[in-house]
Design a protein around this motif. Sequence first.
Motif, mmCIF file in Angstrom:
data_model
loop_
_atom_site.group_PDB
_atom_site.id
_atom_site.type_symbol
_atom_site.label_atom_id
_atom_site.label_comp_id
_atom_site.label_asym_id
_atom_site.label_seq_id
_atom_site.Cartn_x
_atom_site.Cartn_y
_atom_site.Cartn_z
ATOM 1 N N GLU A 53 0.835 -1.186 0.000
ATOM 2 C CA GLU A 53 0.000 0.000 0.000
ATOM 3 C C GLU A 53 0.873 1.240 0.000
ATOM 4 N N ALA A 54 0.369 2.293 -0.645
ATOM 5 C CA ALA A 54 1.068 3.575 -0.582
ATOM 6 C C ALA A 54 0.908 4.168 0.809
ATOM 7 N N GLY A 55 1.868 5.003 1.193
ATOM 8 C CA GLY A 55 1.786 5.655 2.491
ATOM 9 C C GLY A 55 0.762 6.773 2.494
ATOM 10 N N ARG A 56 0.429 7.205 3.697
ATOM 11 C CA ARG A 56 -0.496 8.330 3.852
ATOM 12 C C ARG A 56 0.277 9.583 4.234
ATOM 13 N N LEU A 57 -0.228 10.716 3.758
ATOM 14 C CA LEU A 57 0.405 12.001 4.071
ATOM 15 C C LEU A 57 -0.479 12.782 5.040
ATOM 16 N N HIS A 58 0.107 13.139 6.186
ATOM 17 C CA HIS A 58 -0.586 13.958 7.180
ATOM 18 C C HIS A 58 0.161 15.277 7.330
ATOM 19 N N VAL A 59 -0.553 16.380 7.270
ATOM 20 C CA VAL A 59 0.073 17.704 7.332
ATOM 21 C C VAL A 59 -0.427 18.461 8.566
ATOM 22 N N ILE A 60 0.524 19.049 9.286
ATOM 23 C CA ILE A 60 0.216 19.925 10.430
ATOM 24 C C ILE A 60 0.681 21.319 10.039
ATOM 25 N N ALA A 61 -0.256 22.226 9.818
ATOM 26 C CA ALA A 61 0.084 23.539 9.278
ATOM 27 C C ALA A 61 -0.419 24.634 10.204
ATOM 28 N N GLY A 62 0.137 25.827 10.026
ATOM 29 C CA GLY A 62 -0.318 26.967 10.813
ATOM 30 C C GLY A 62 0.717 28.070 10.794
ATOM 31 N N PRO A 63 0.459 29.152 11.534
ATOM 32 C CA PRO A 63 1.437 30.238 11.649
ATOM 33 C C PRO A 63 2.479 29.894 12.707
ATOM 34 N N MET A 64 3.407 30.797 12.952
ATOM 35 C CA MET A 64 4.349 30.622 14.058
ATOM 36 C C MET A 64 3.577 30.593 15.372
ATOM 37 N N PHE A 65 4.150 29.949 16.373
ATOM 38 C CA PHE A 65 3.620 29.900 17.748
ATOM 39 C C PHE A 65 2.329 29.091 17.862
ATOM 40 N N ALA A 66 2.045 28.241 16.879
ATOM 41 C CA ALA A 66 0.805 27.468 16.910
ATOM 42 C C ALA A 66 1.008 26.081 17.534
ATOM 43 N N GLY A 67 2.241 25.722 17.852
ATOM 44 C CA GLY A 67 2.483 24.413 18.453
ATOM 45 C C GLY A 67 2.609 23.292 17.435
ATOM 46 N N LYS A 68 3.061 23.607 16.229
ATOM 47 C CA LYS A 68 3.144 22.596 15.169
ATOM 48 C C LYS A 68 4.175 21.518 15.514
ATOM 49 N N THR A 69 5.353 21.931 15.963
ATOM 50 C CA THR A 69 6.383 20.954 16.306
ATOM 51 C C THR A 69 5.935 20.103 17.492
#
Length: 208
Positions: A5-21
């Motif tokens: 199966e192909a992998g799935r792509l999950h994206v976590i996006a936002g501005p700075m200071f949004a807690g993405k990391t």
Amino acid sequence: MRPMEAGRLHVIAGPMFAGKTEELLRRVHRARLAGLVVEVIGHRLDSRGGTDRLSTHTGRSTPARMLERAEQLRLPVRAEGPDSSDGPDFPLTPDIIAIDEAQFFGPSLVPAIEAQLDAGIQVEVAGLCVTYDGGPFEPLPTLMAMAEEVVKLTAVCTICGADAAFHMRLIADGASALEATAAQVGGIESYQARCRRHRRDAARSGAG
Ligand SMILES: [Zn+2]
């Protein structure tokens, strides 16, 4: 060989200071608890955790491979079959690759991620989707369009406390390009999270 199966792509996006990391590393931690092999990728321009770690503002941290270019992502070896253990120095083909600060890699990150997905590897990507002047910040918008899942995080407006989908650069008009570049990499105090209204008000008054 059974078709994978192909992998799935999950994206976590936002501005700075949004807690993405923070959200990215939360997912890394959970996957590792579940016994999955996760390789964490950062960009060399992100020096918060030094040369071999990713760190968040709240102190969470994990070892990471800090790259300069998207082409340095390892070529997936899983597709090559049983001999894959002879491959690169990474002992196991990861089940998941987690990439932070994706905007630093530029548009070449898109084909590099597609290669991982084609090889059956799940990819979690975090990064800025908006520039400091409120425009789309590639490659995040493209990755968001390709993804199976997108999480859009907001920060907190420094003026009013509302949800902030933007960040603004607070820098004197006379600052040199070099100073501006340096601030963009490390100068958190040079940026503020802003809601739509307070970004608009500041833009009208000529700041940012
Ligand atoms: Zn506000």
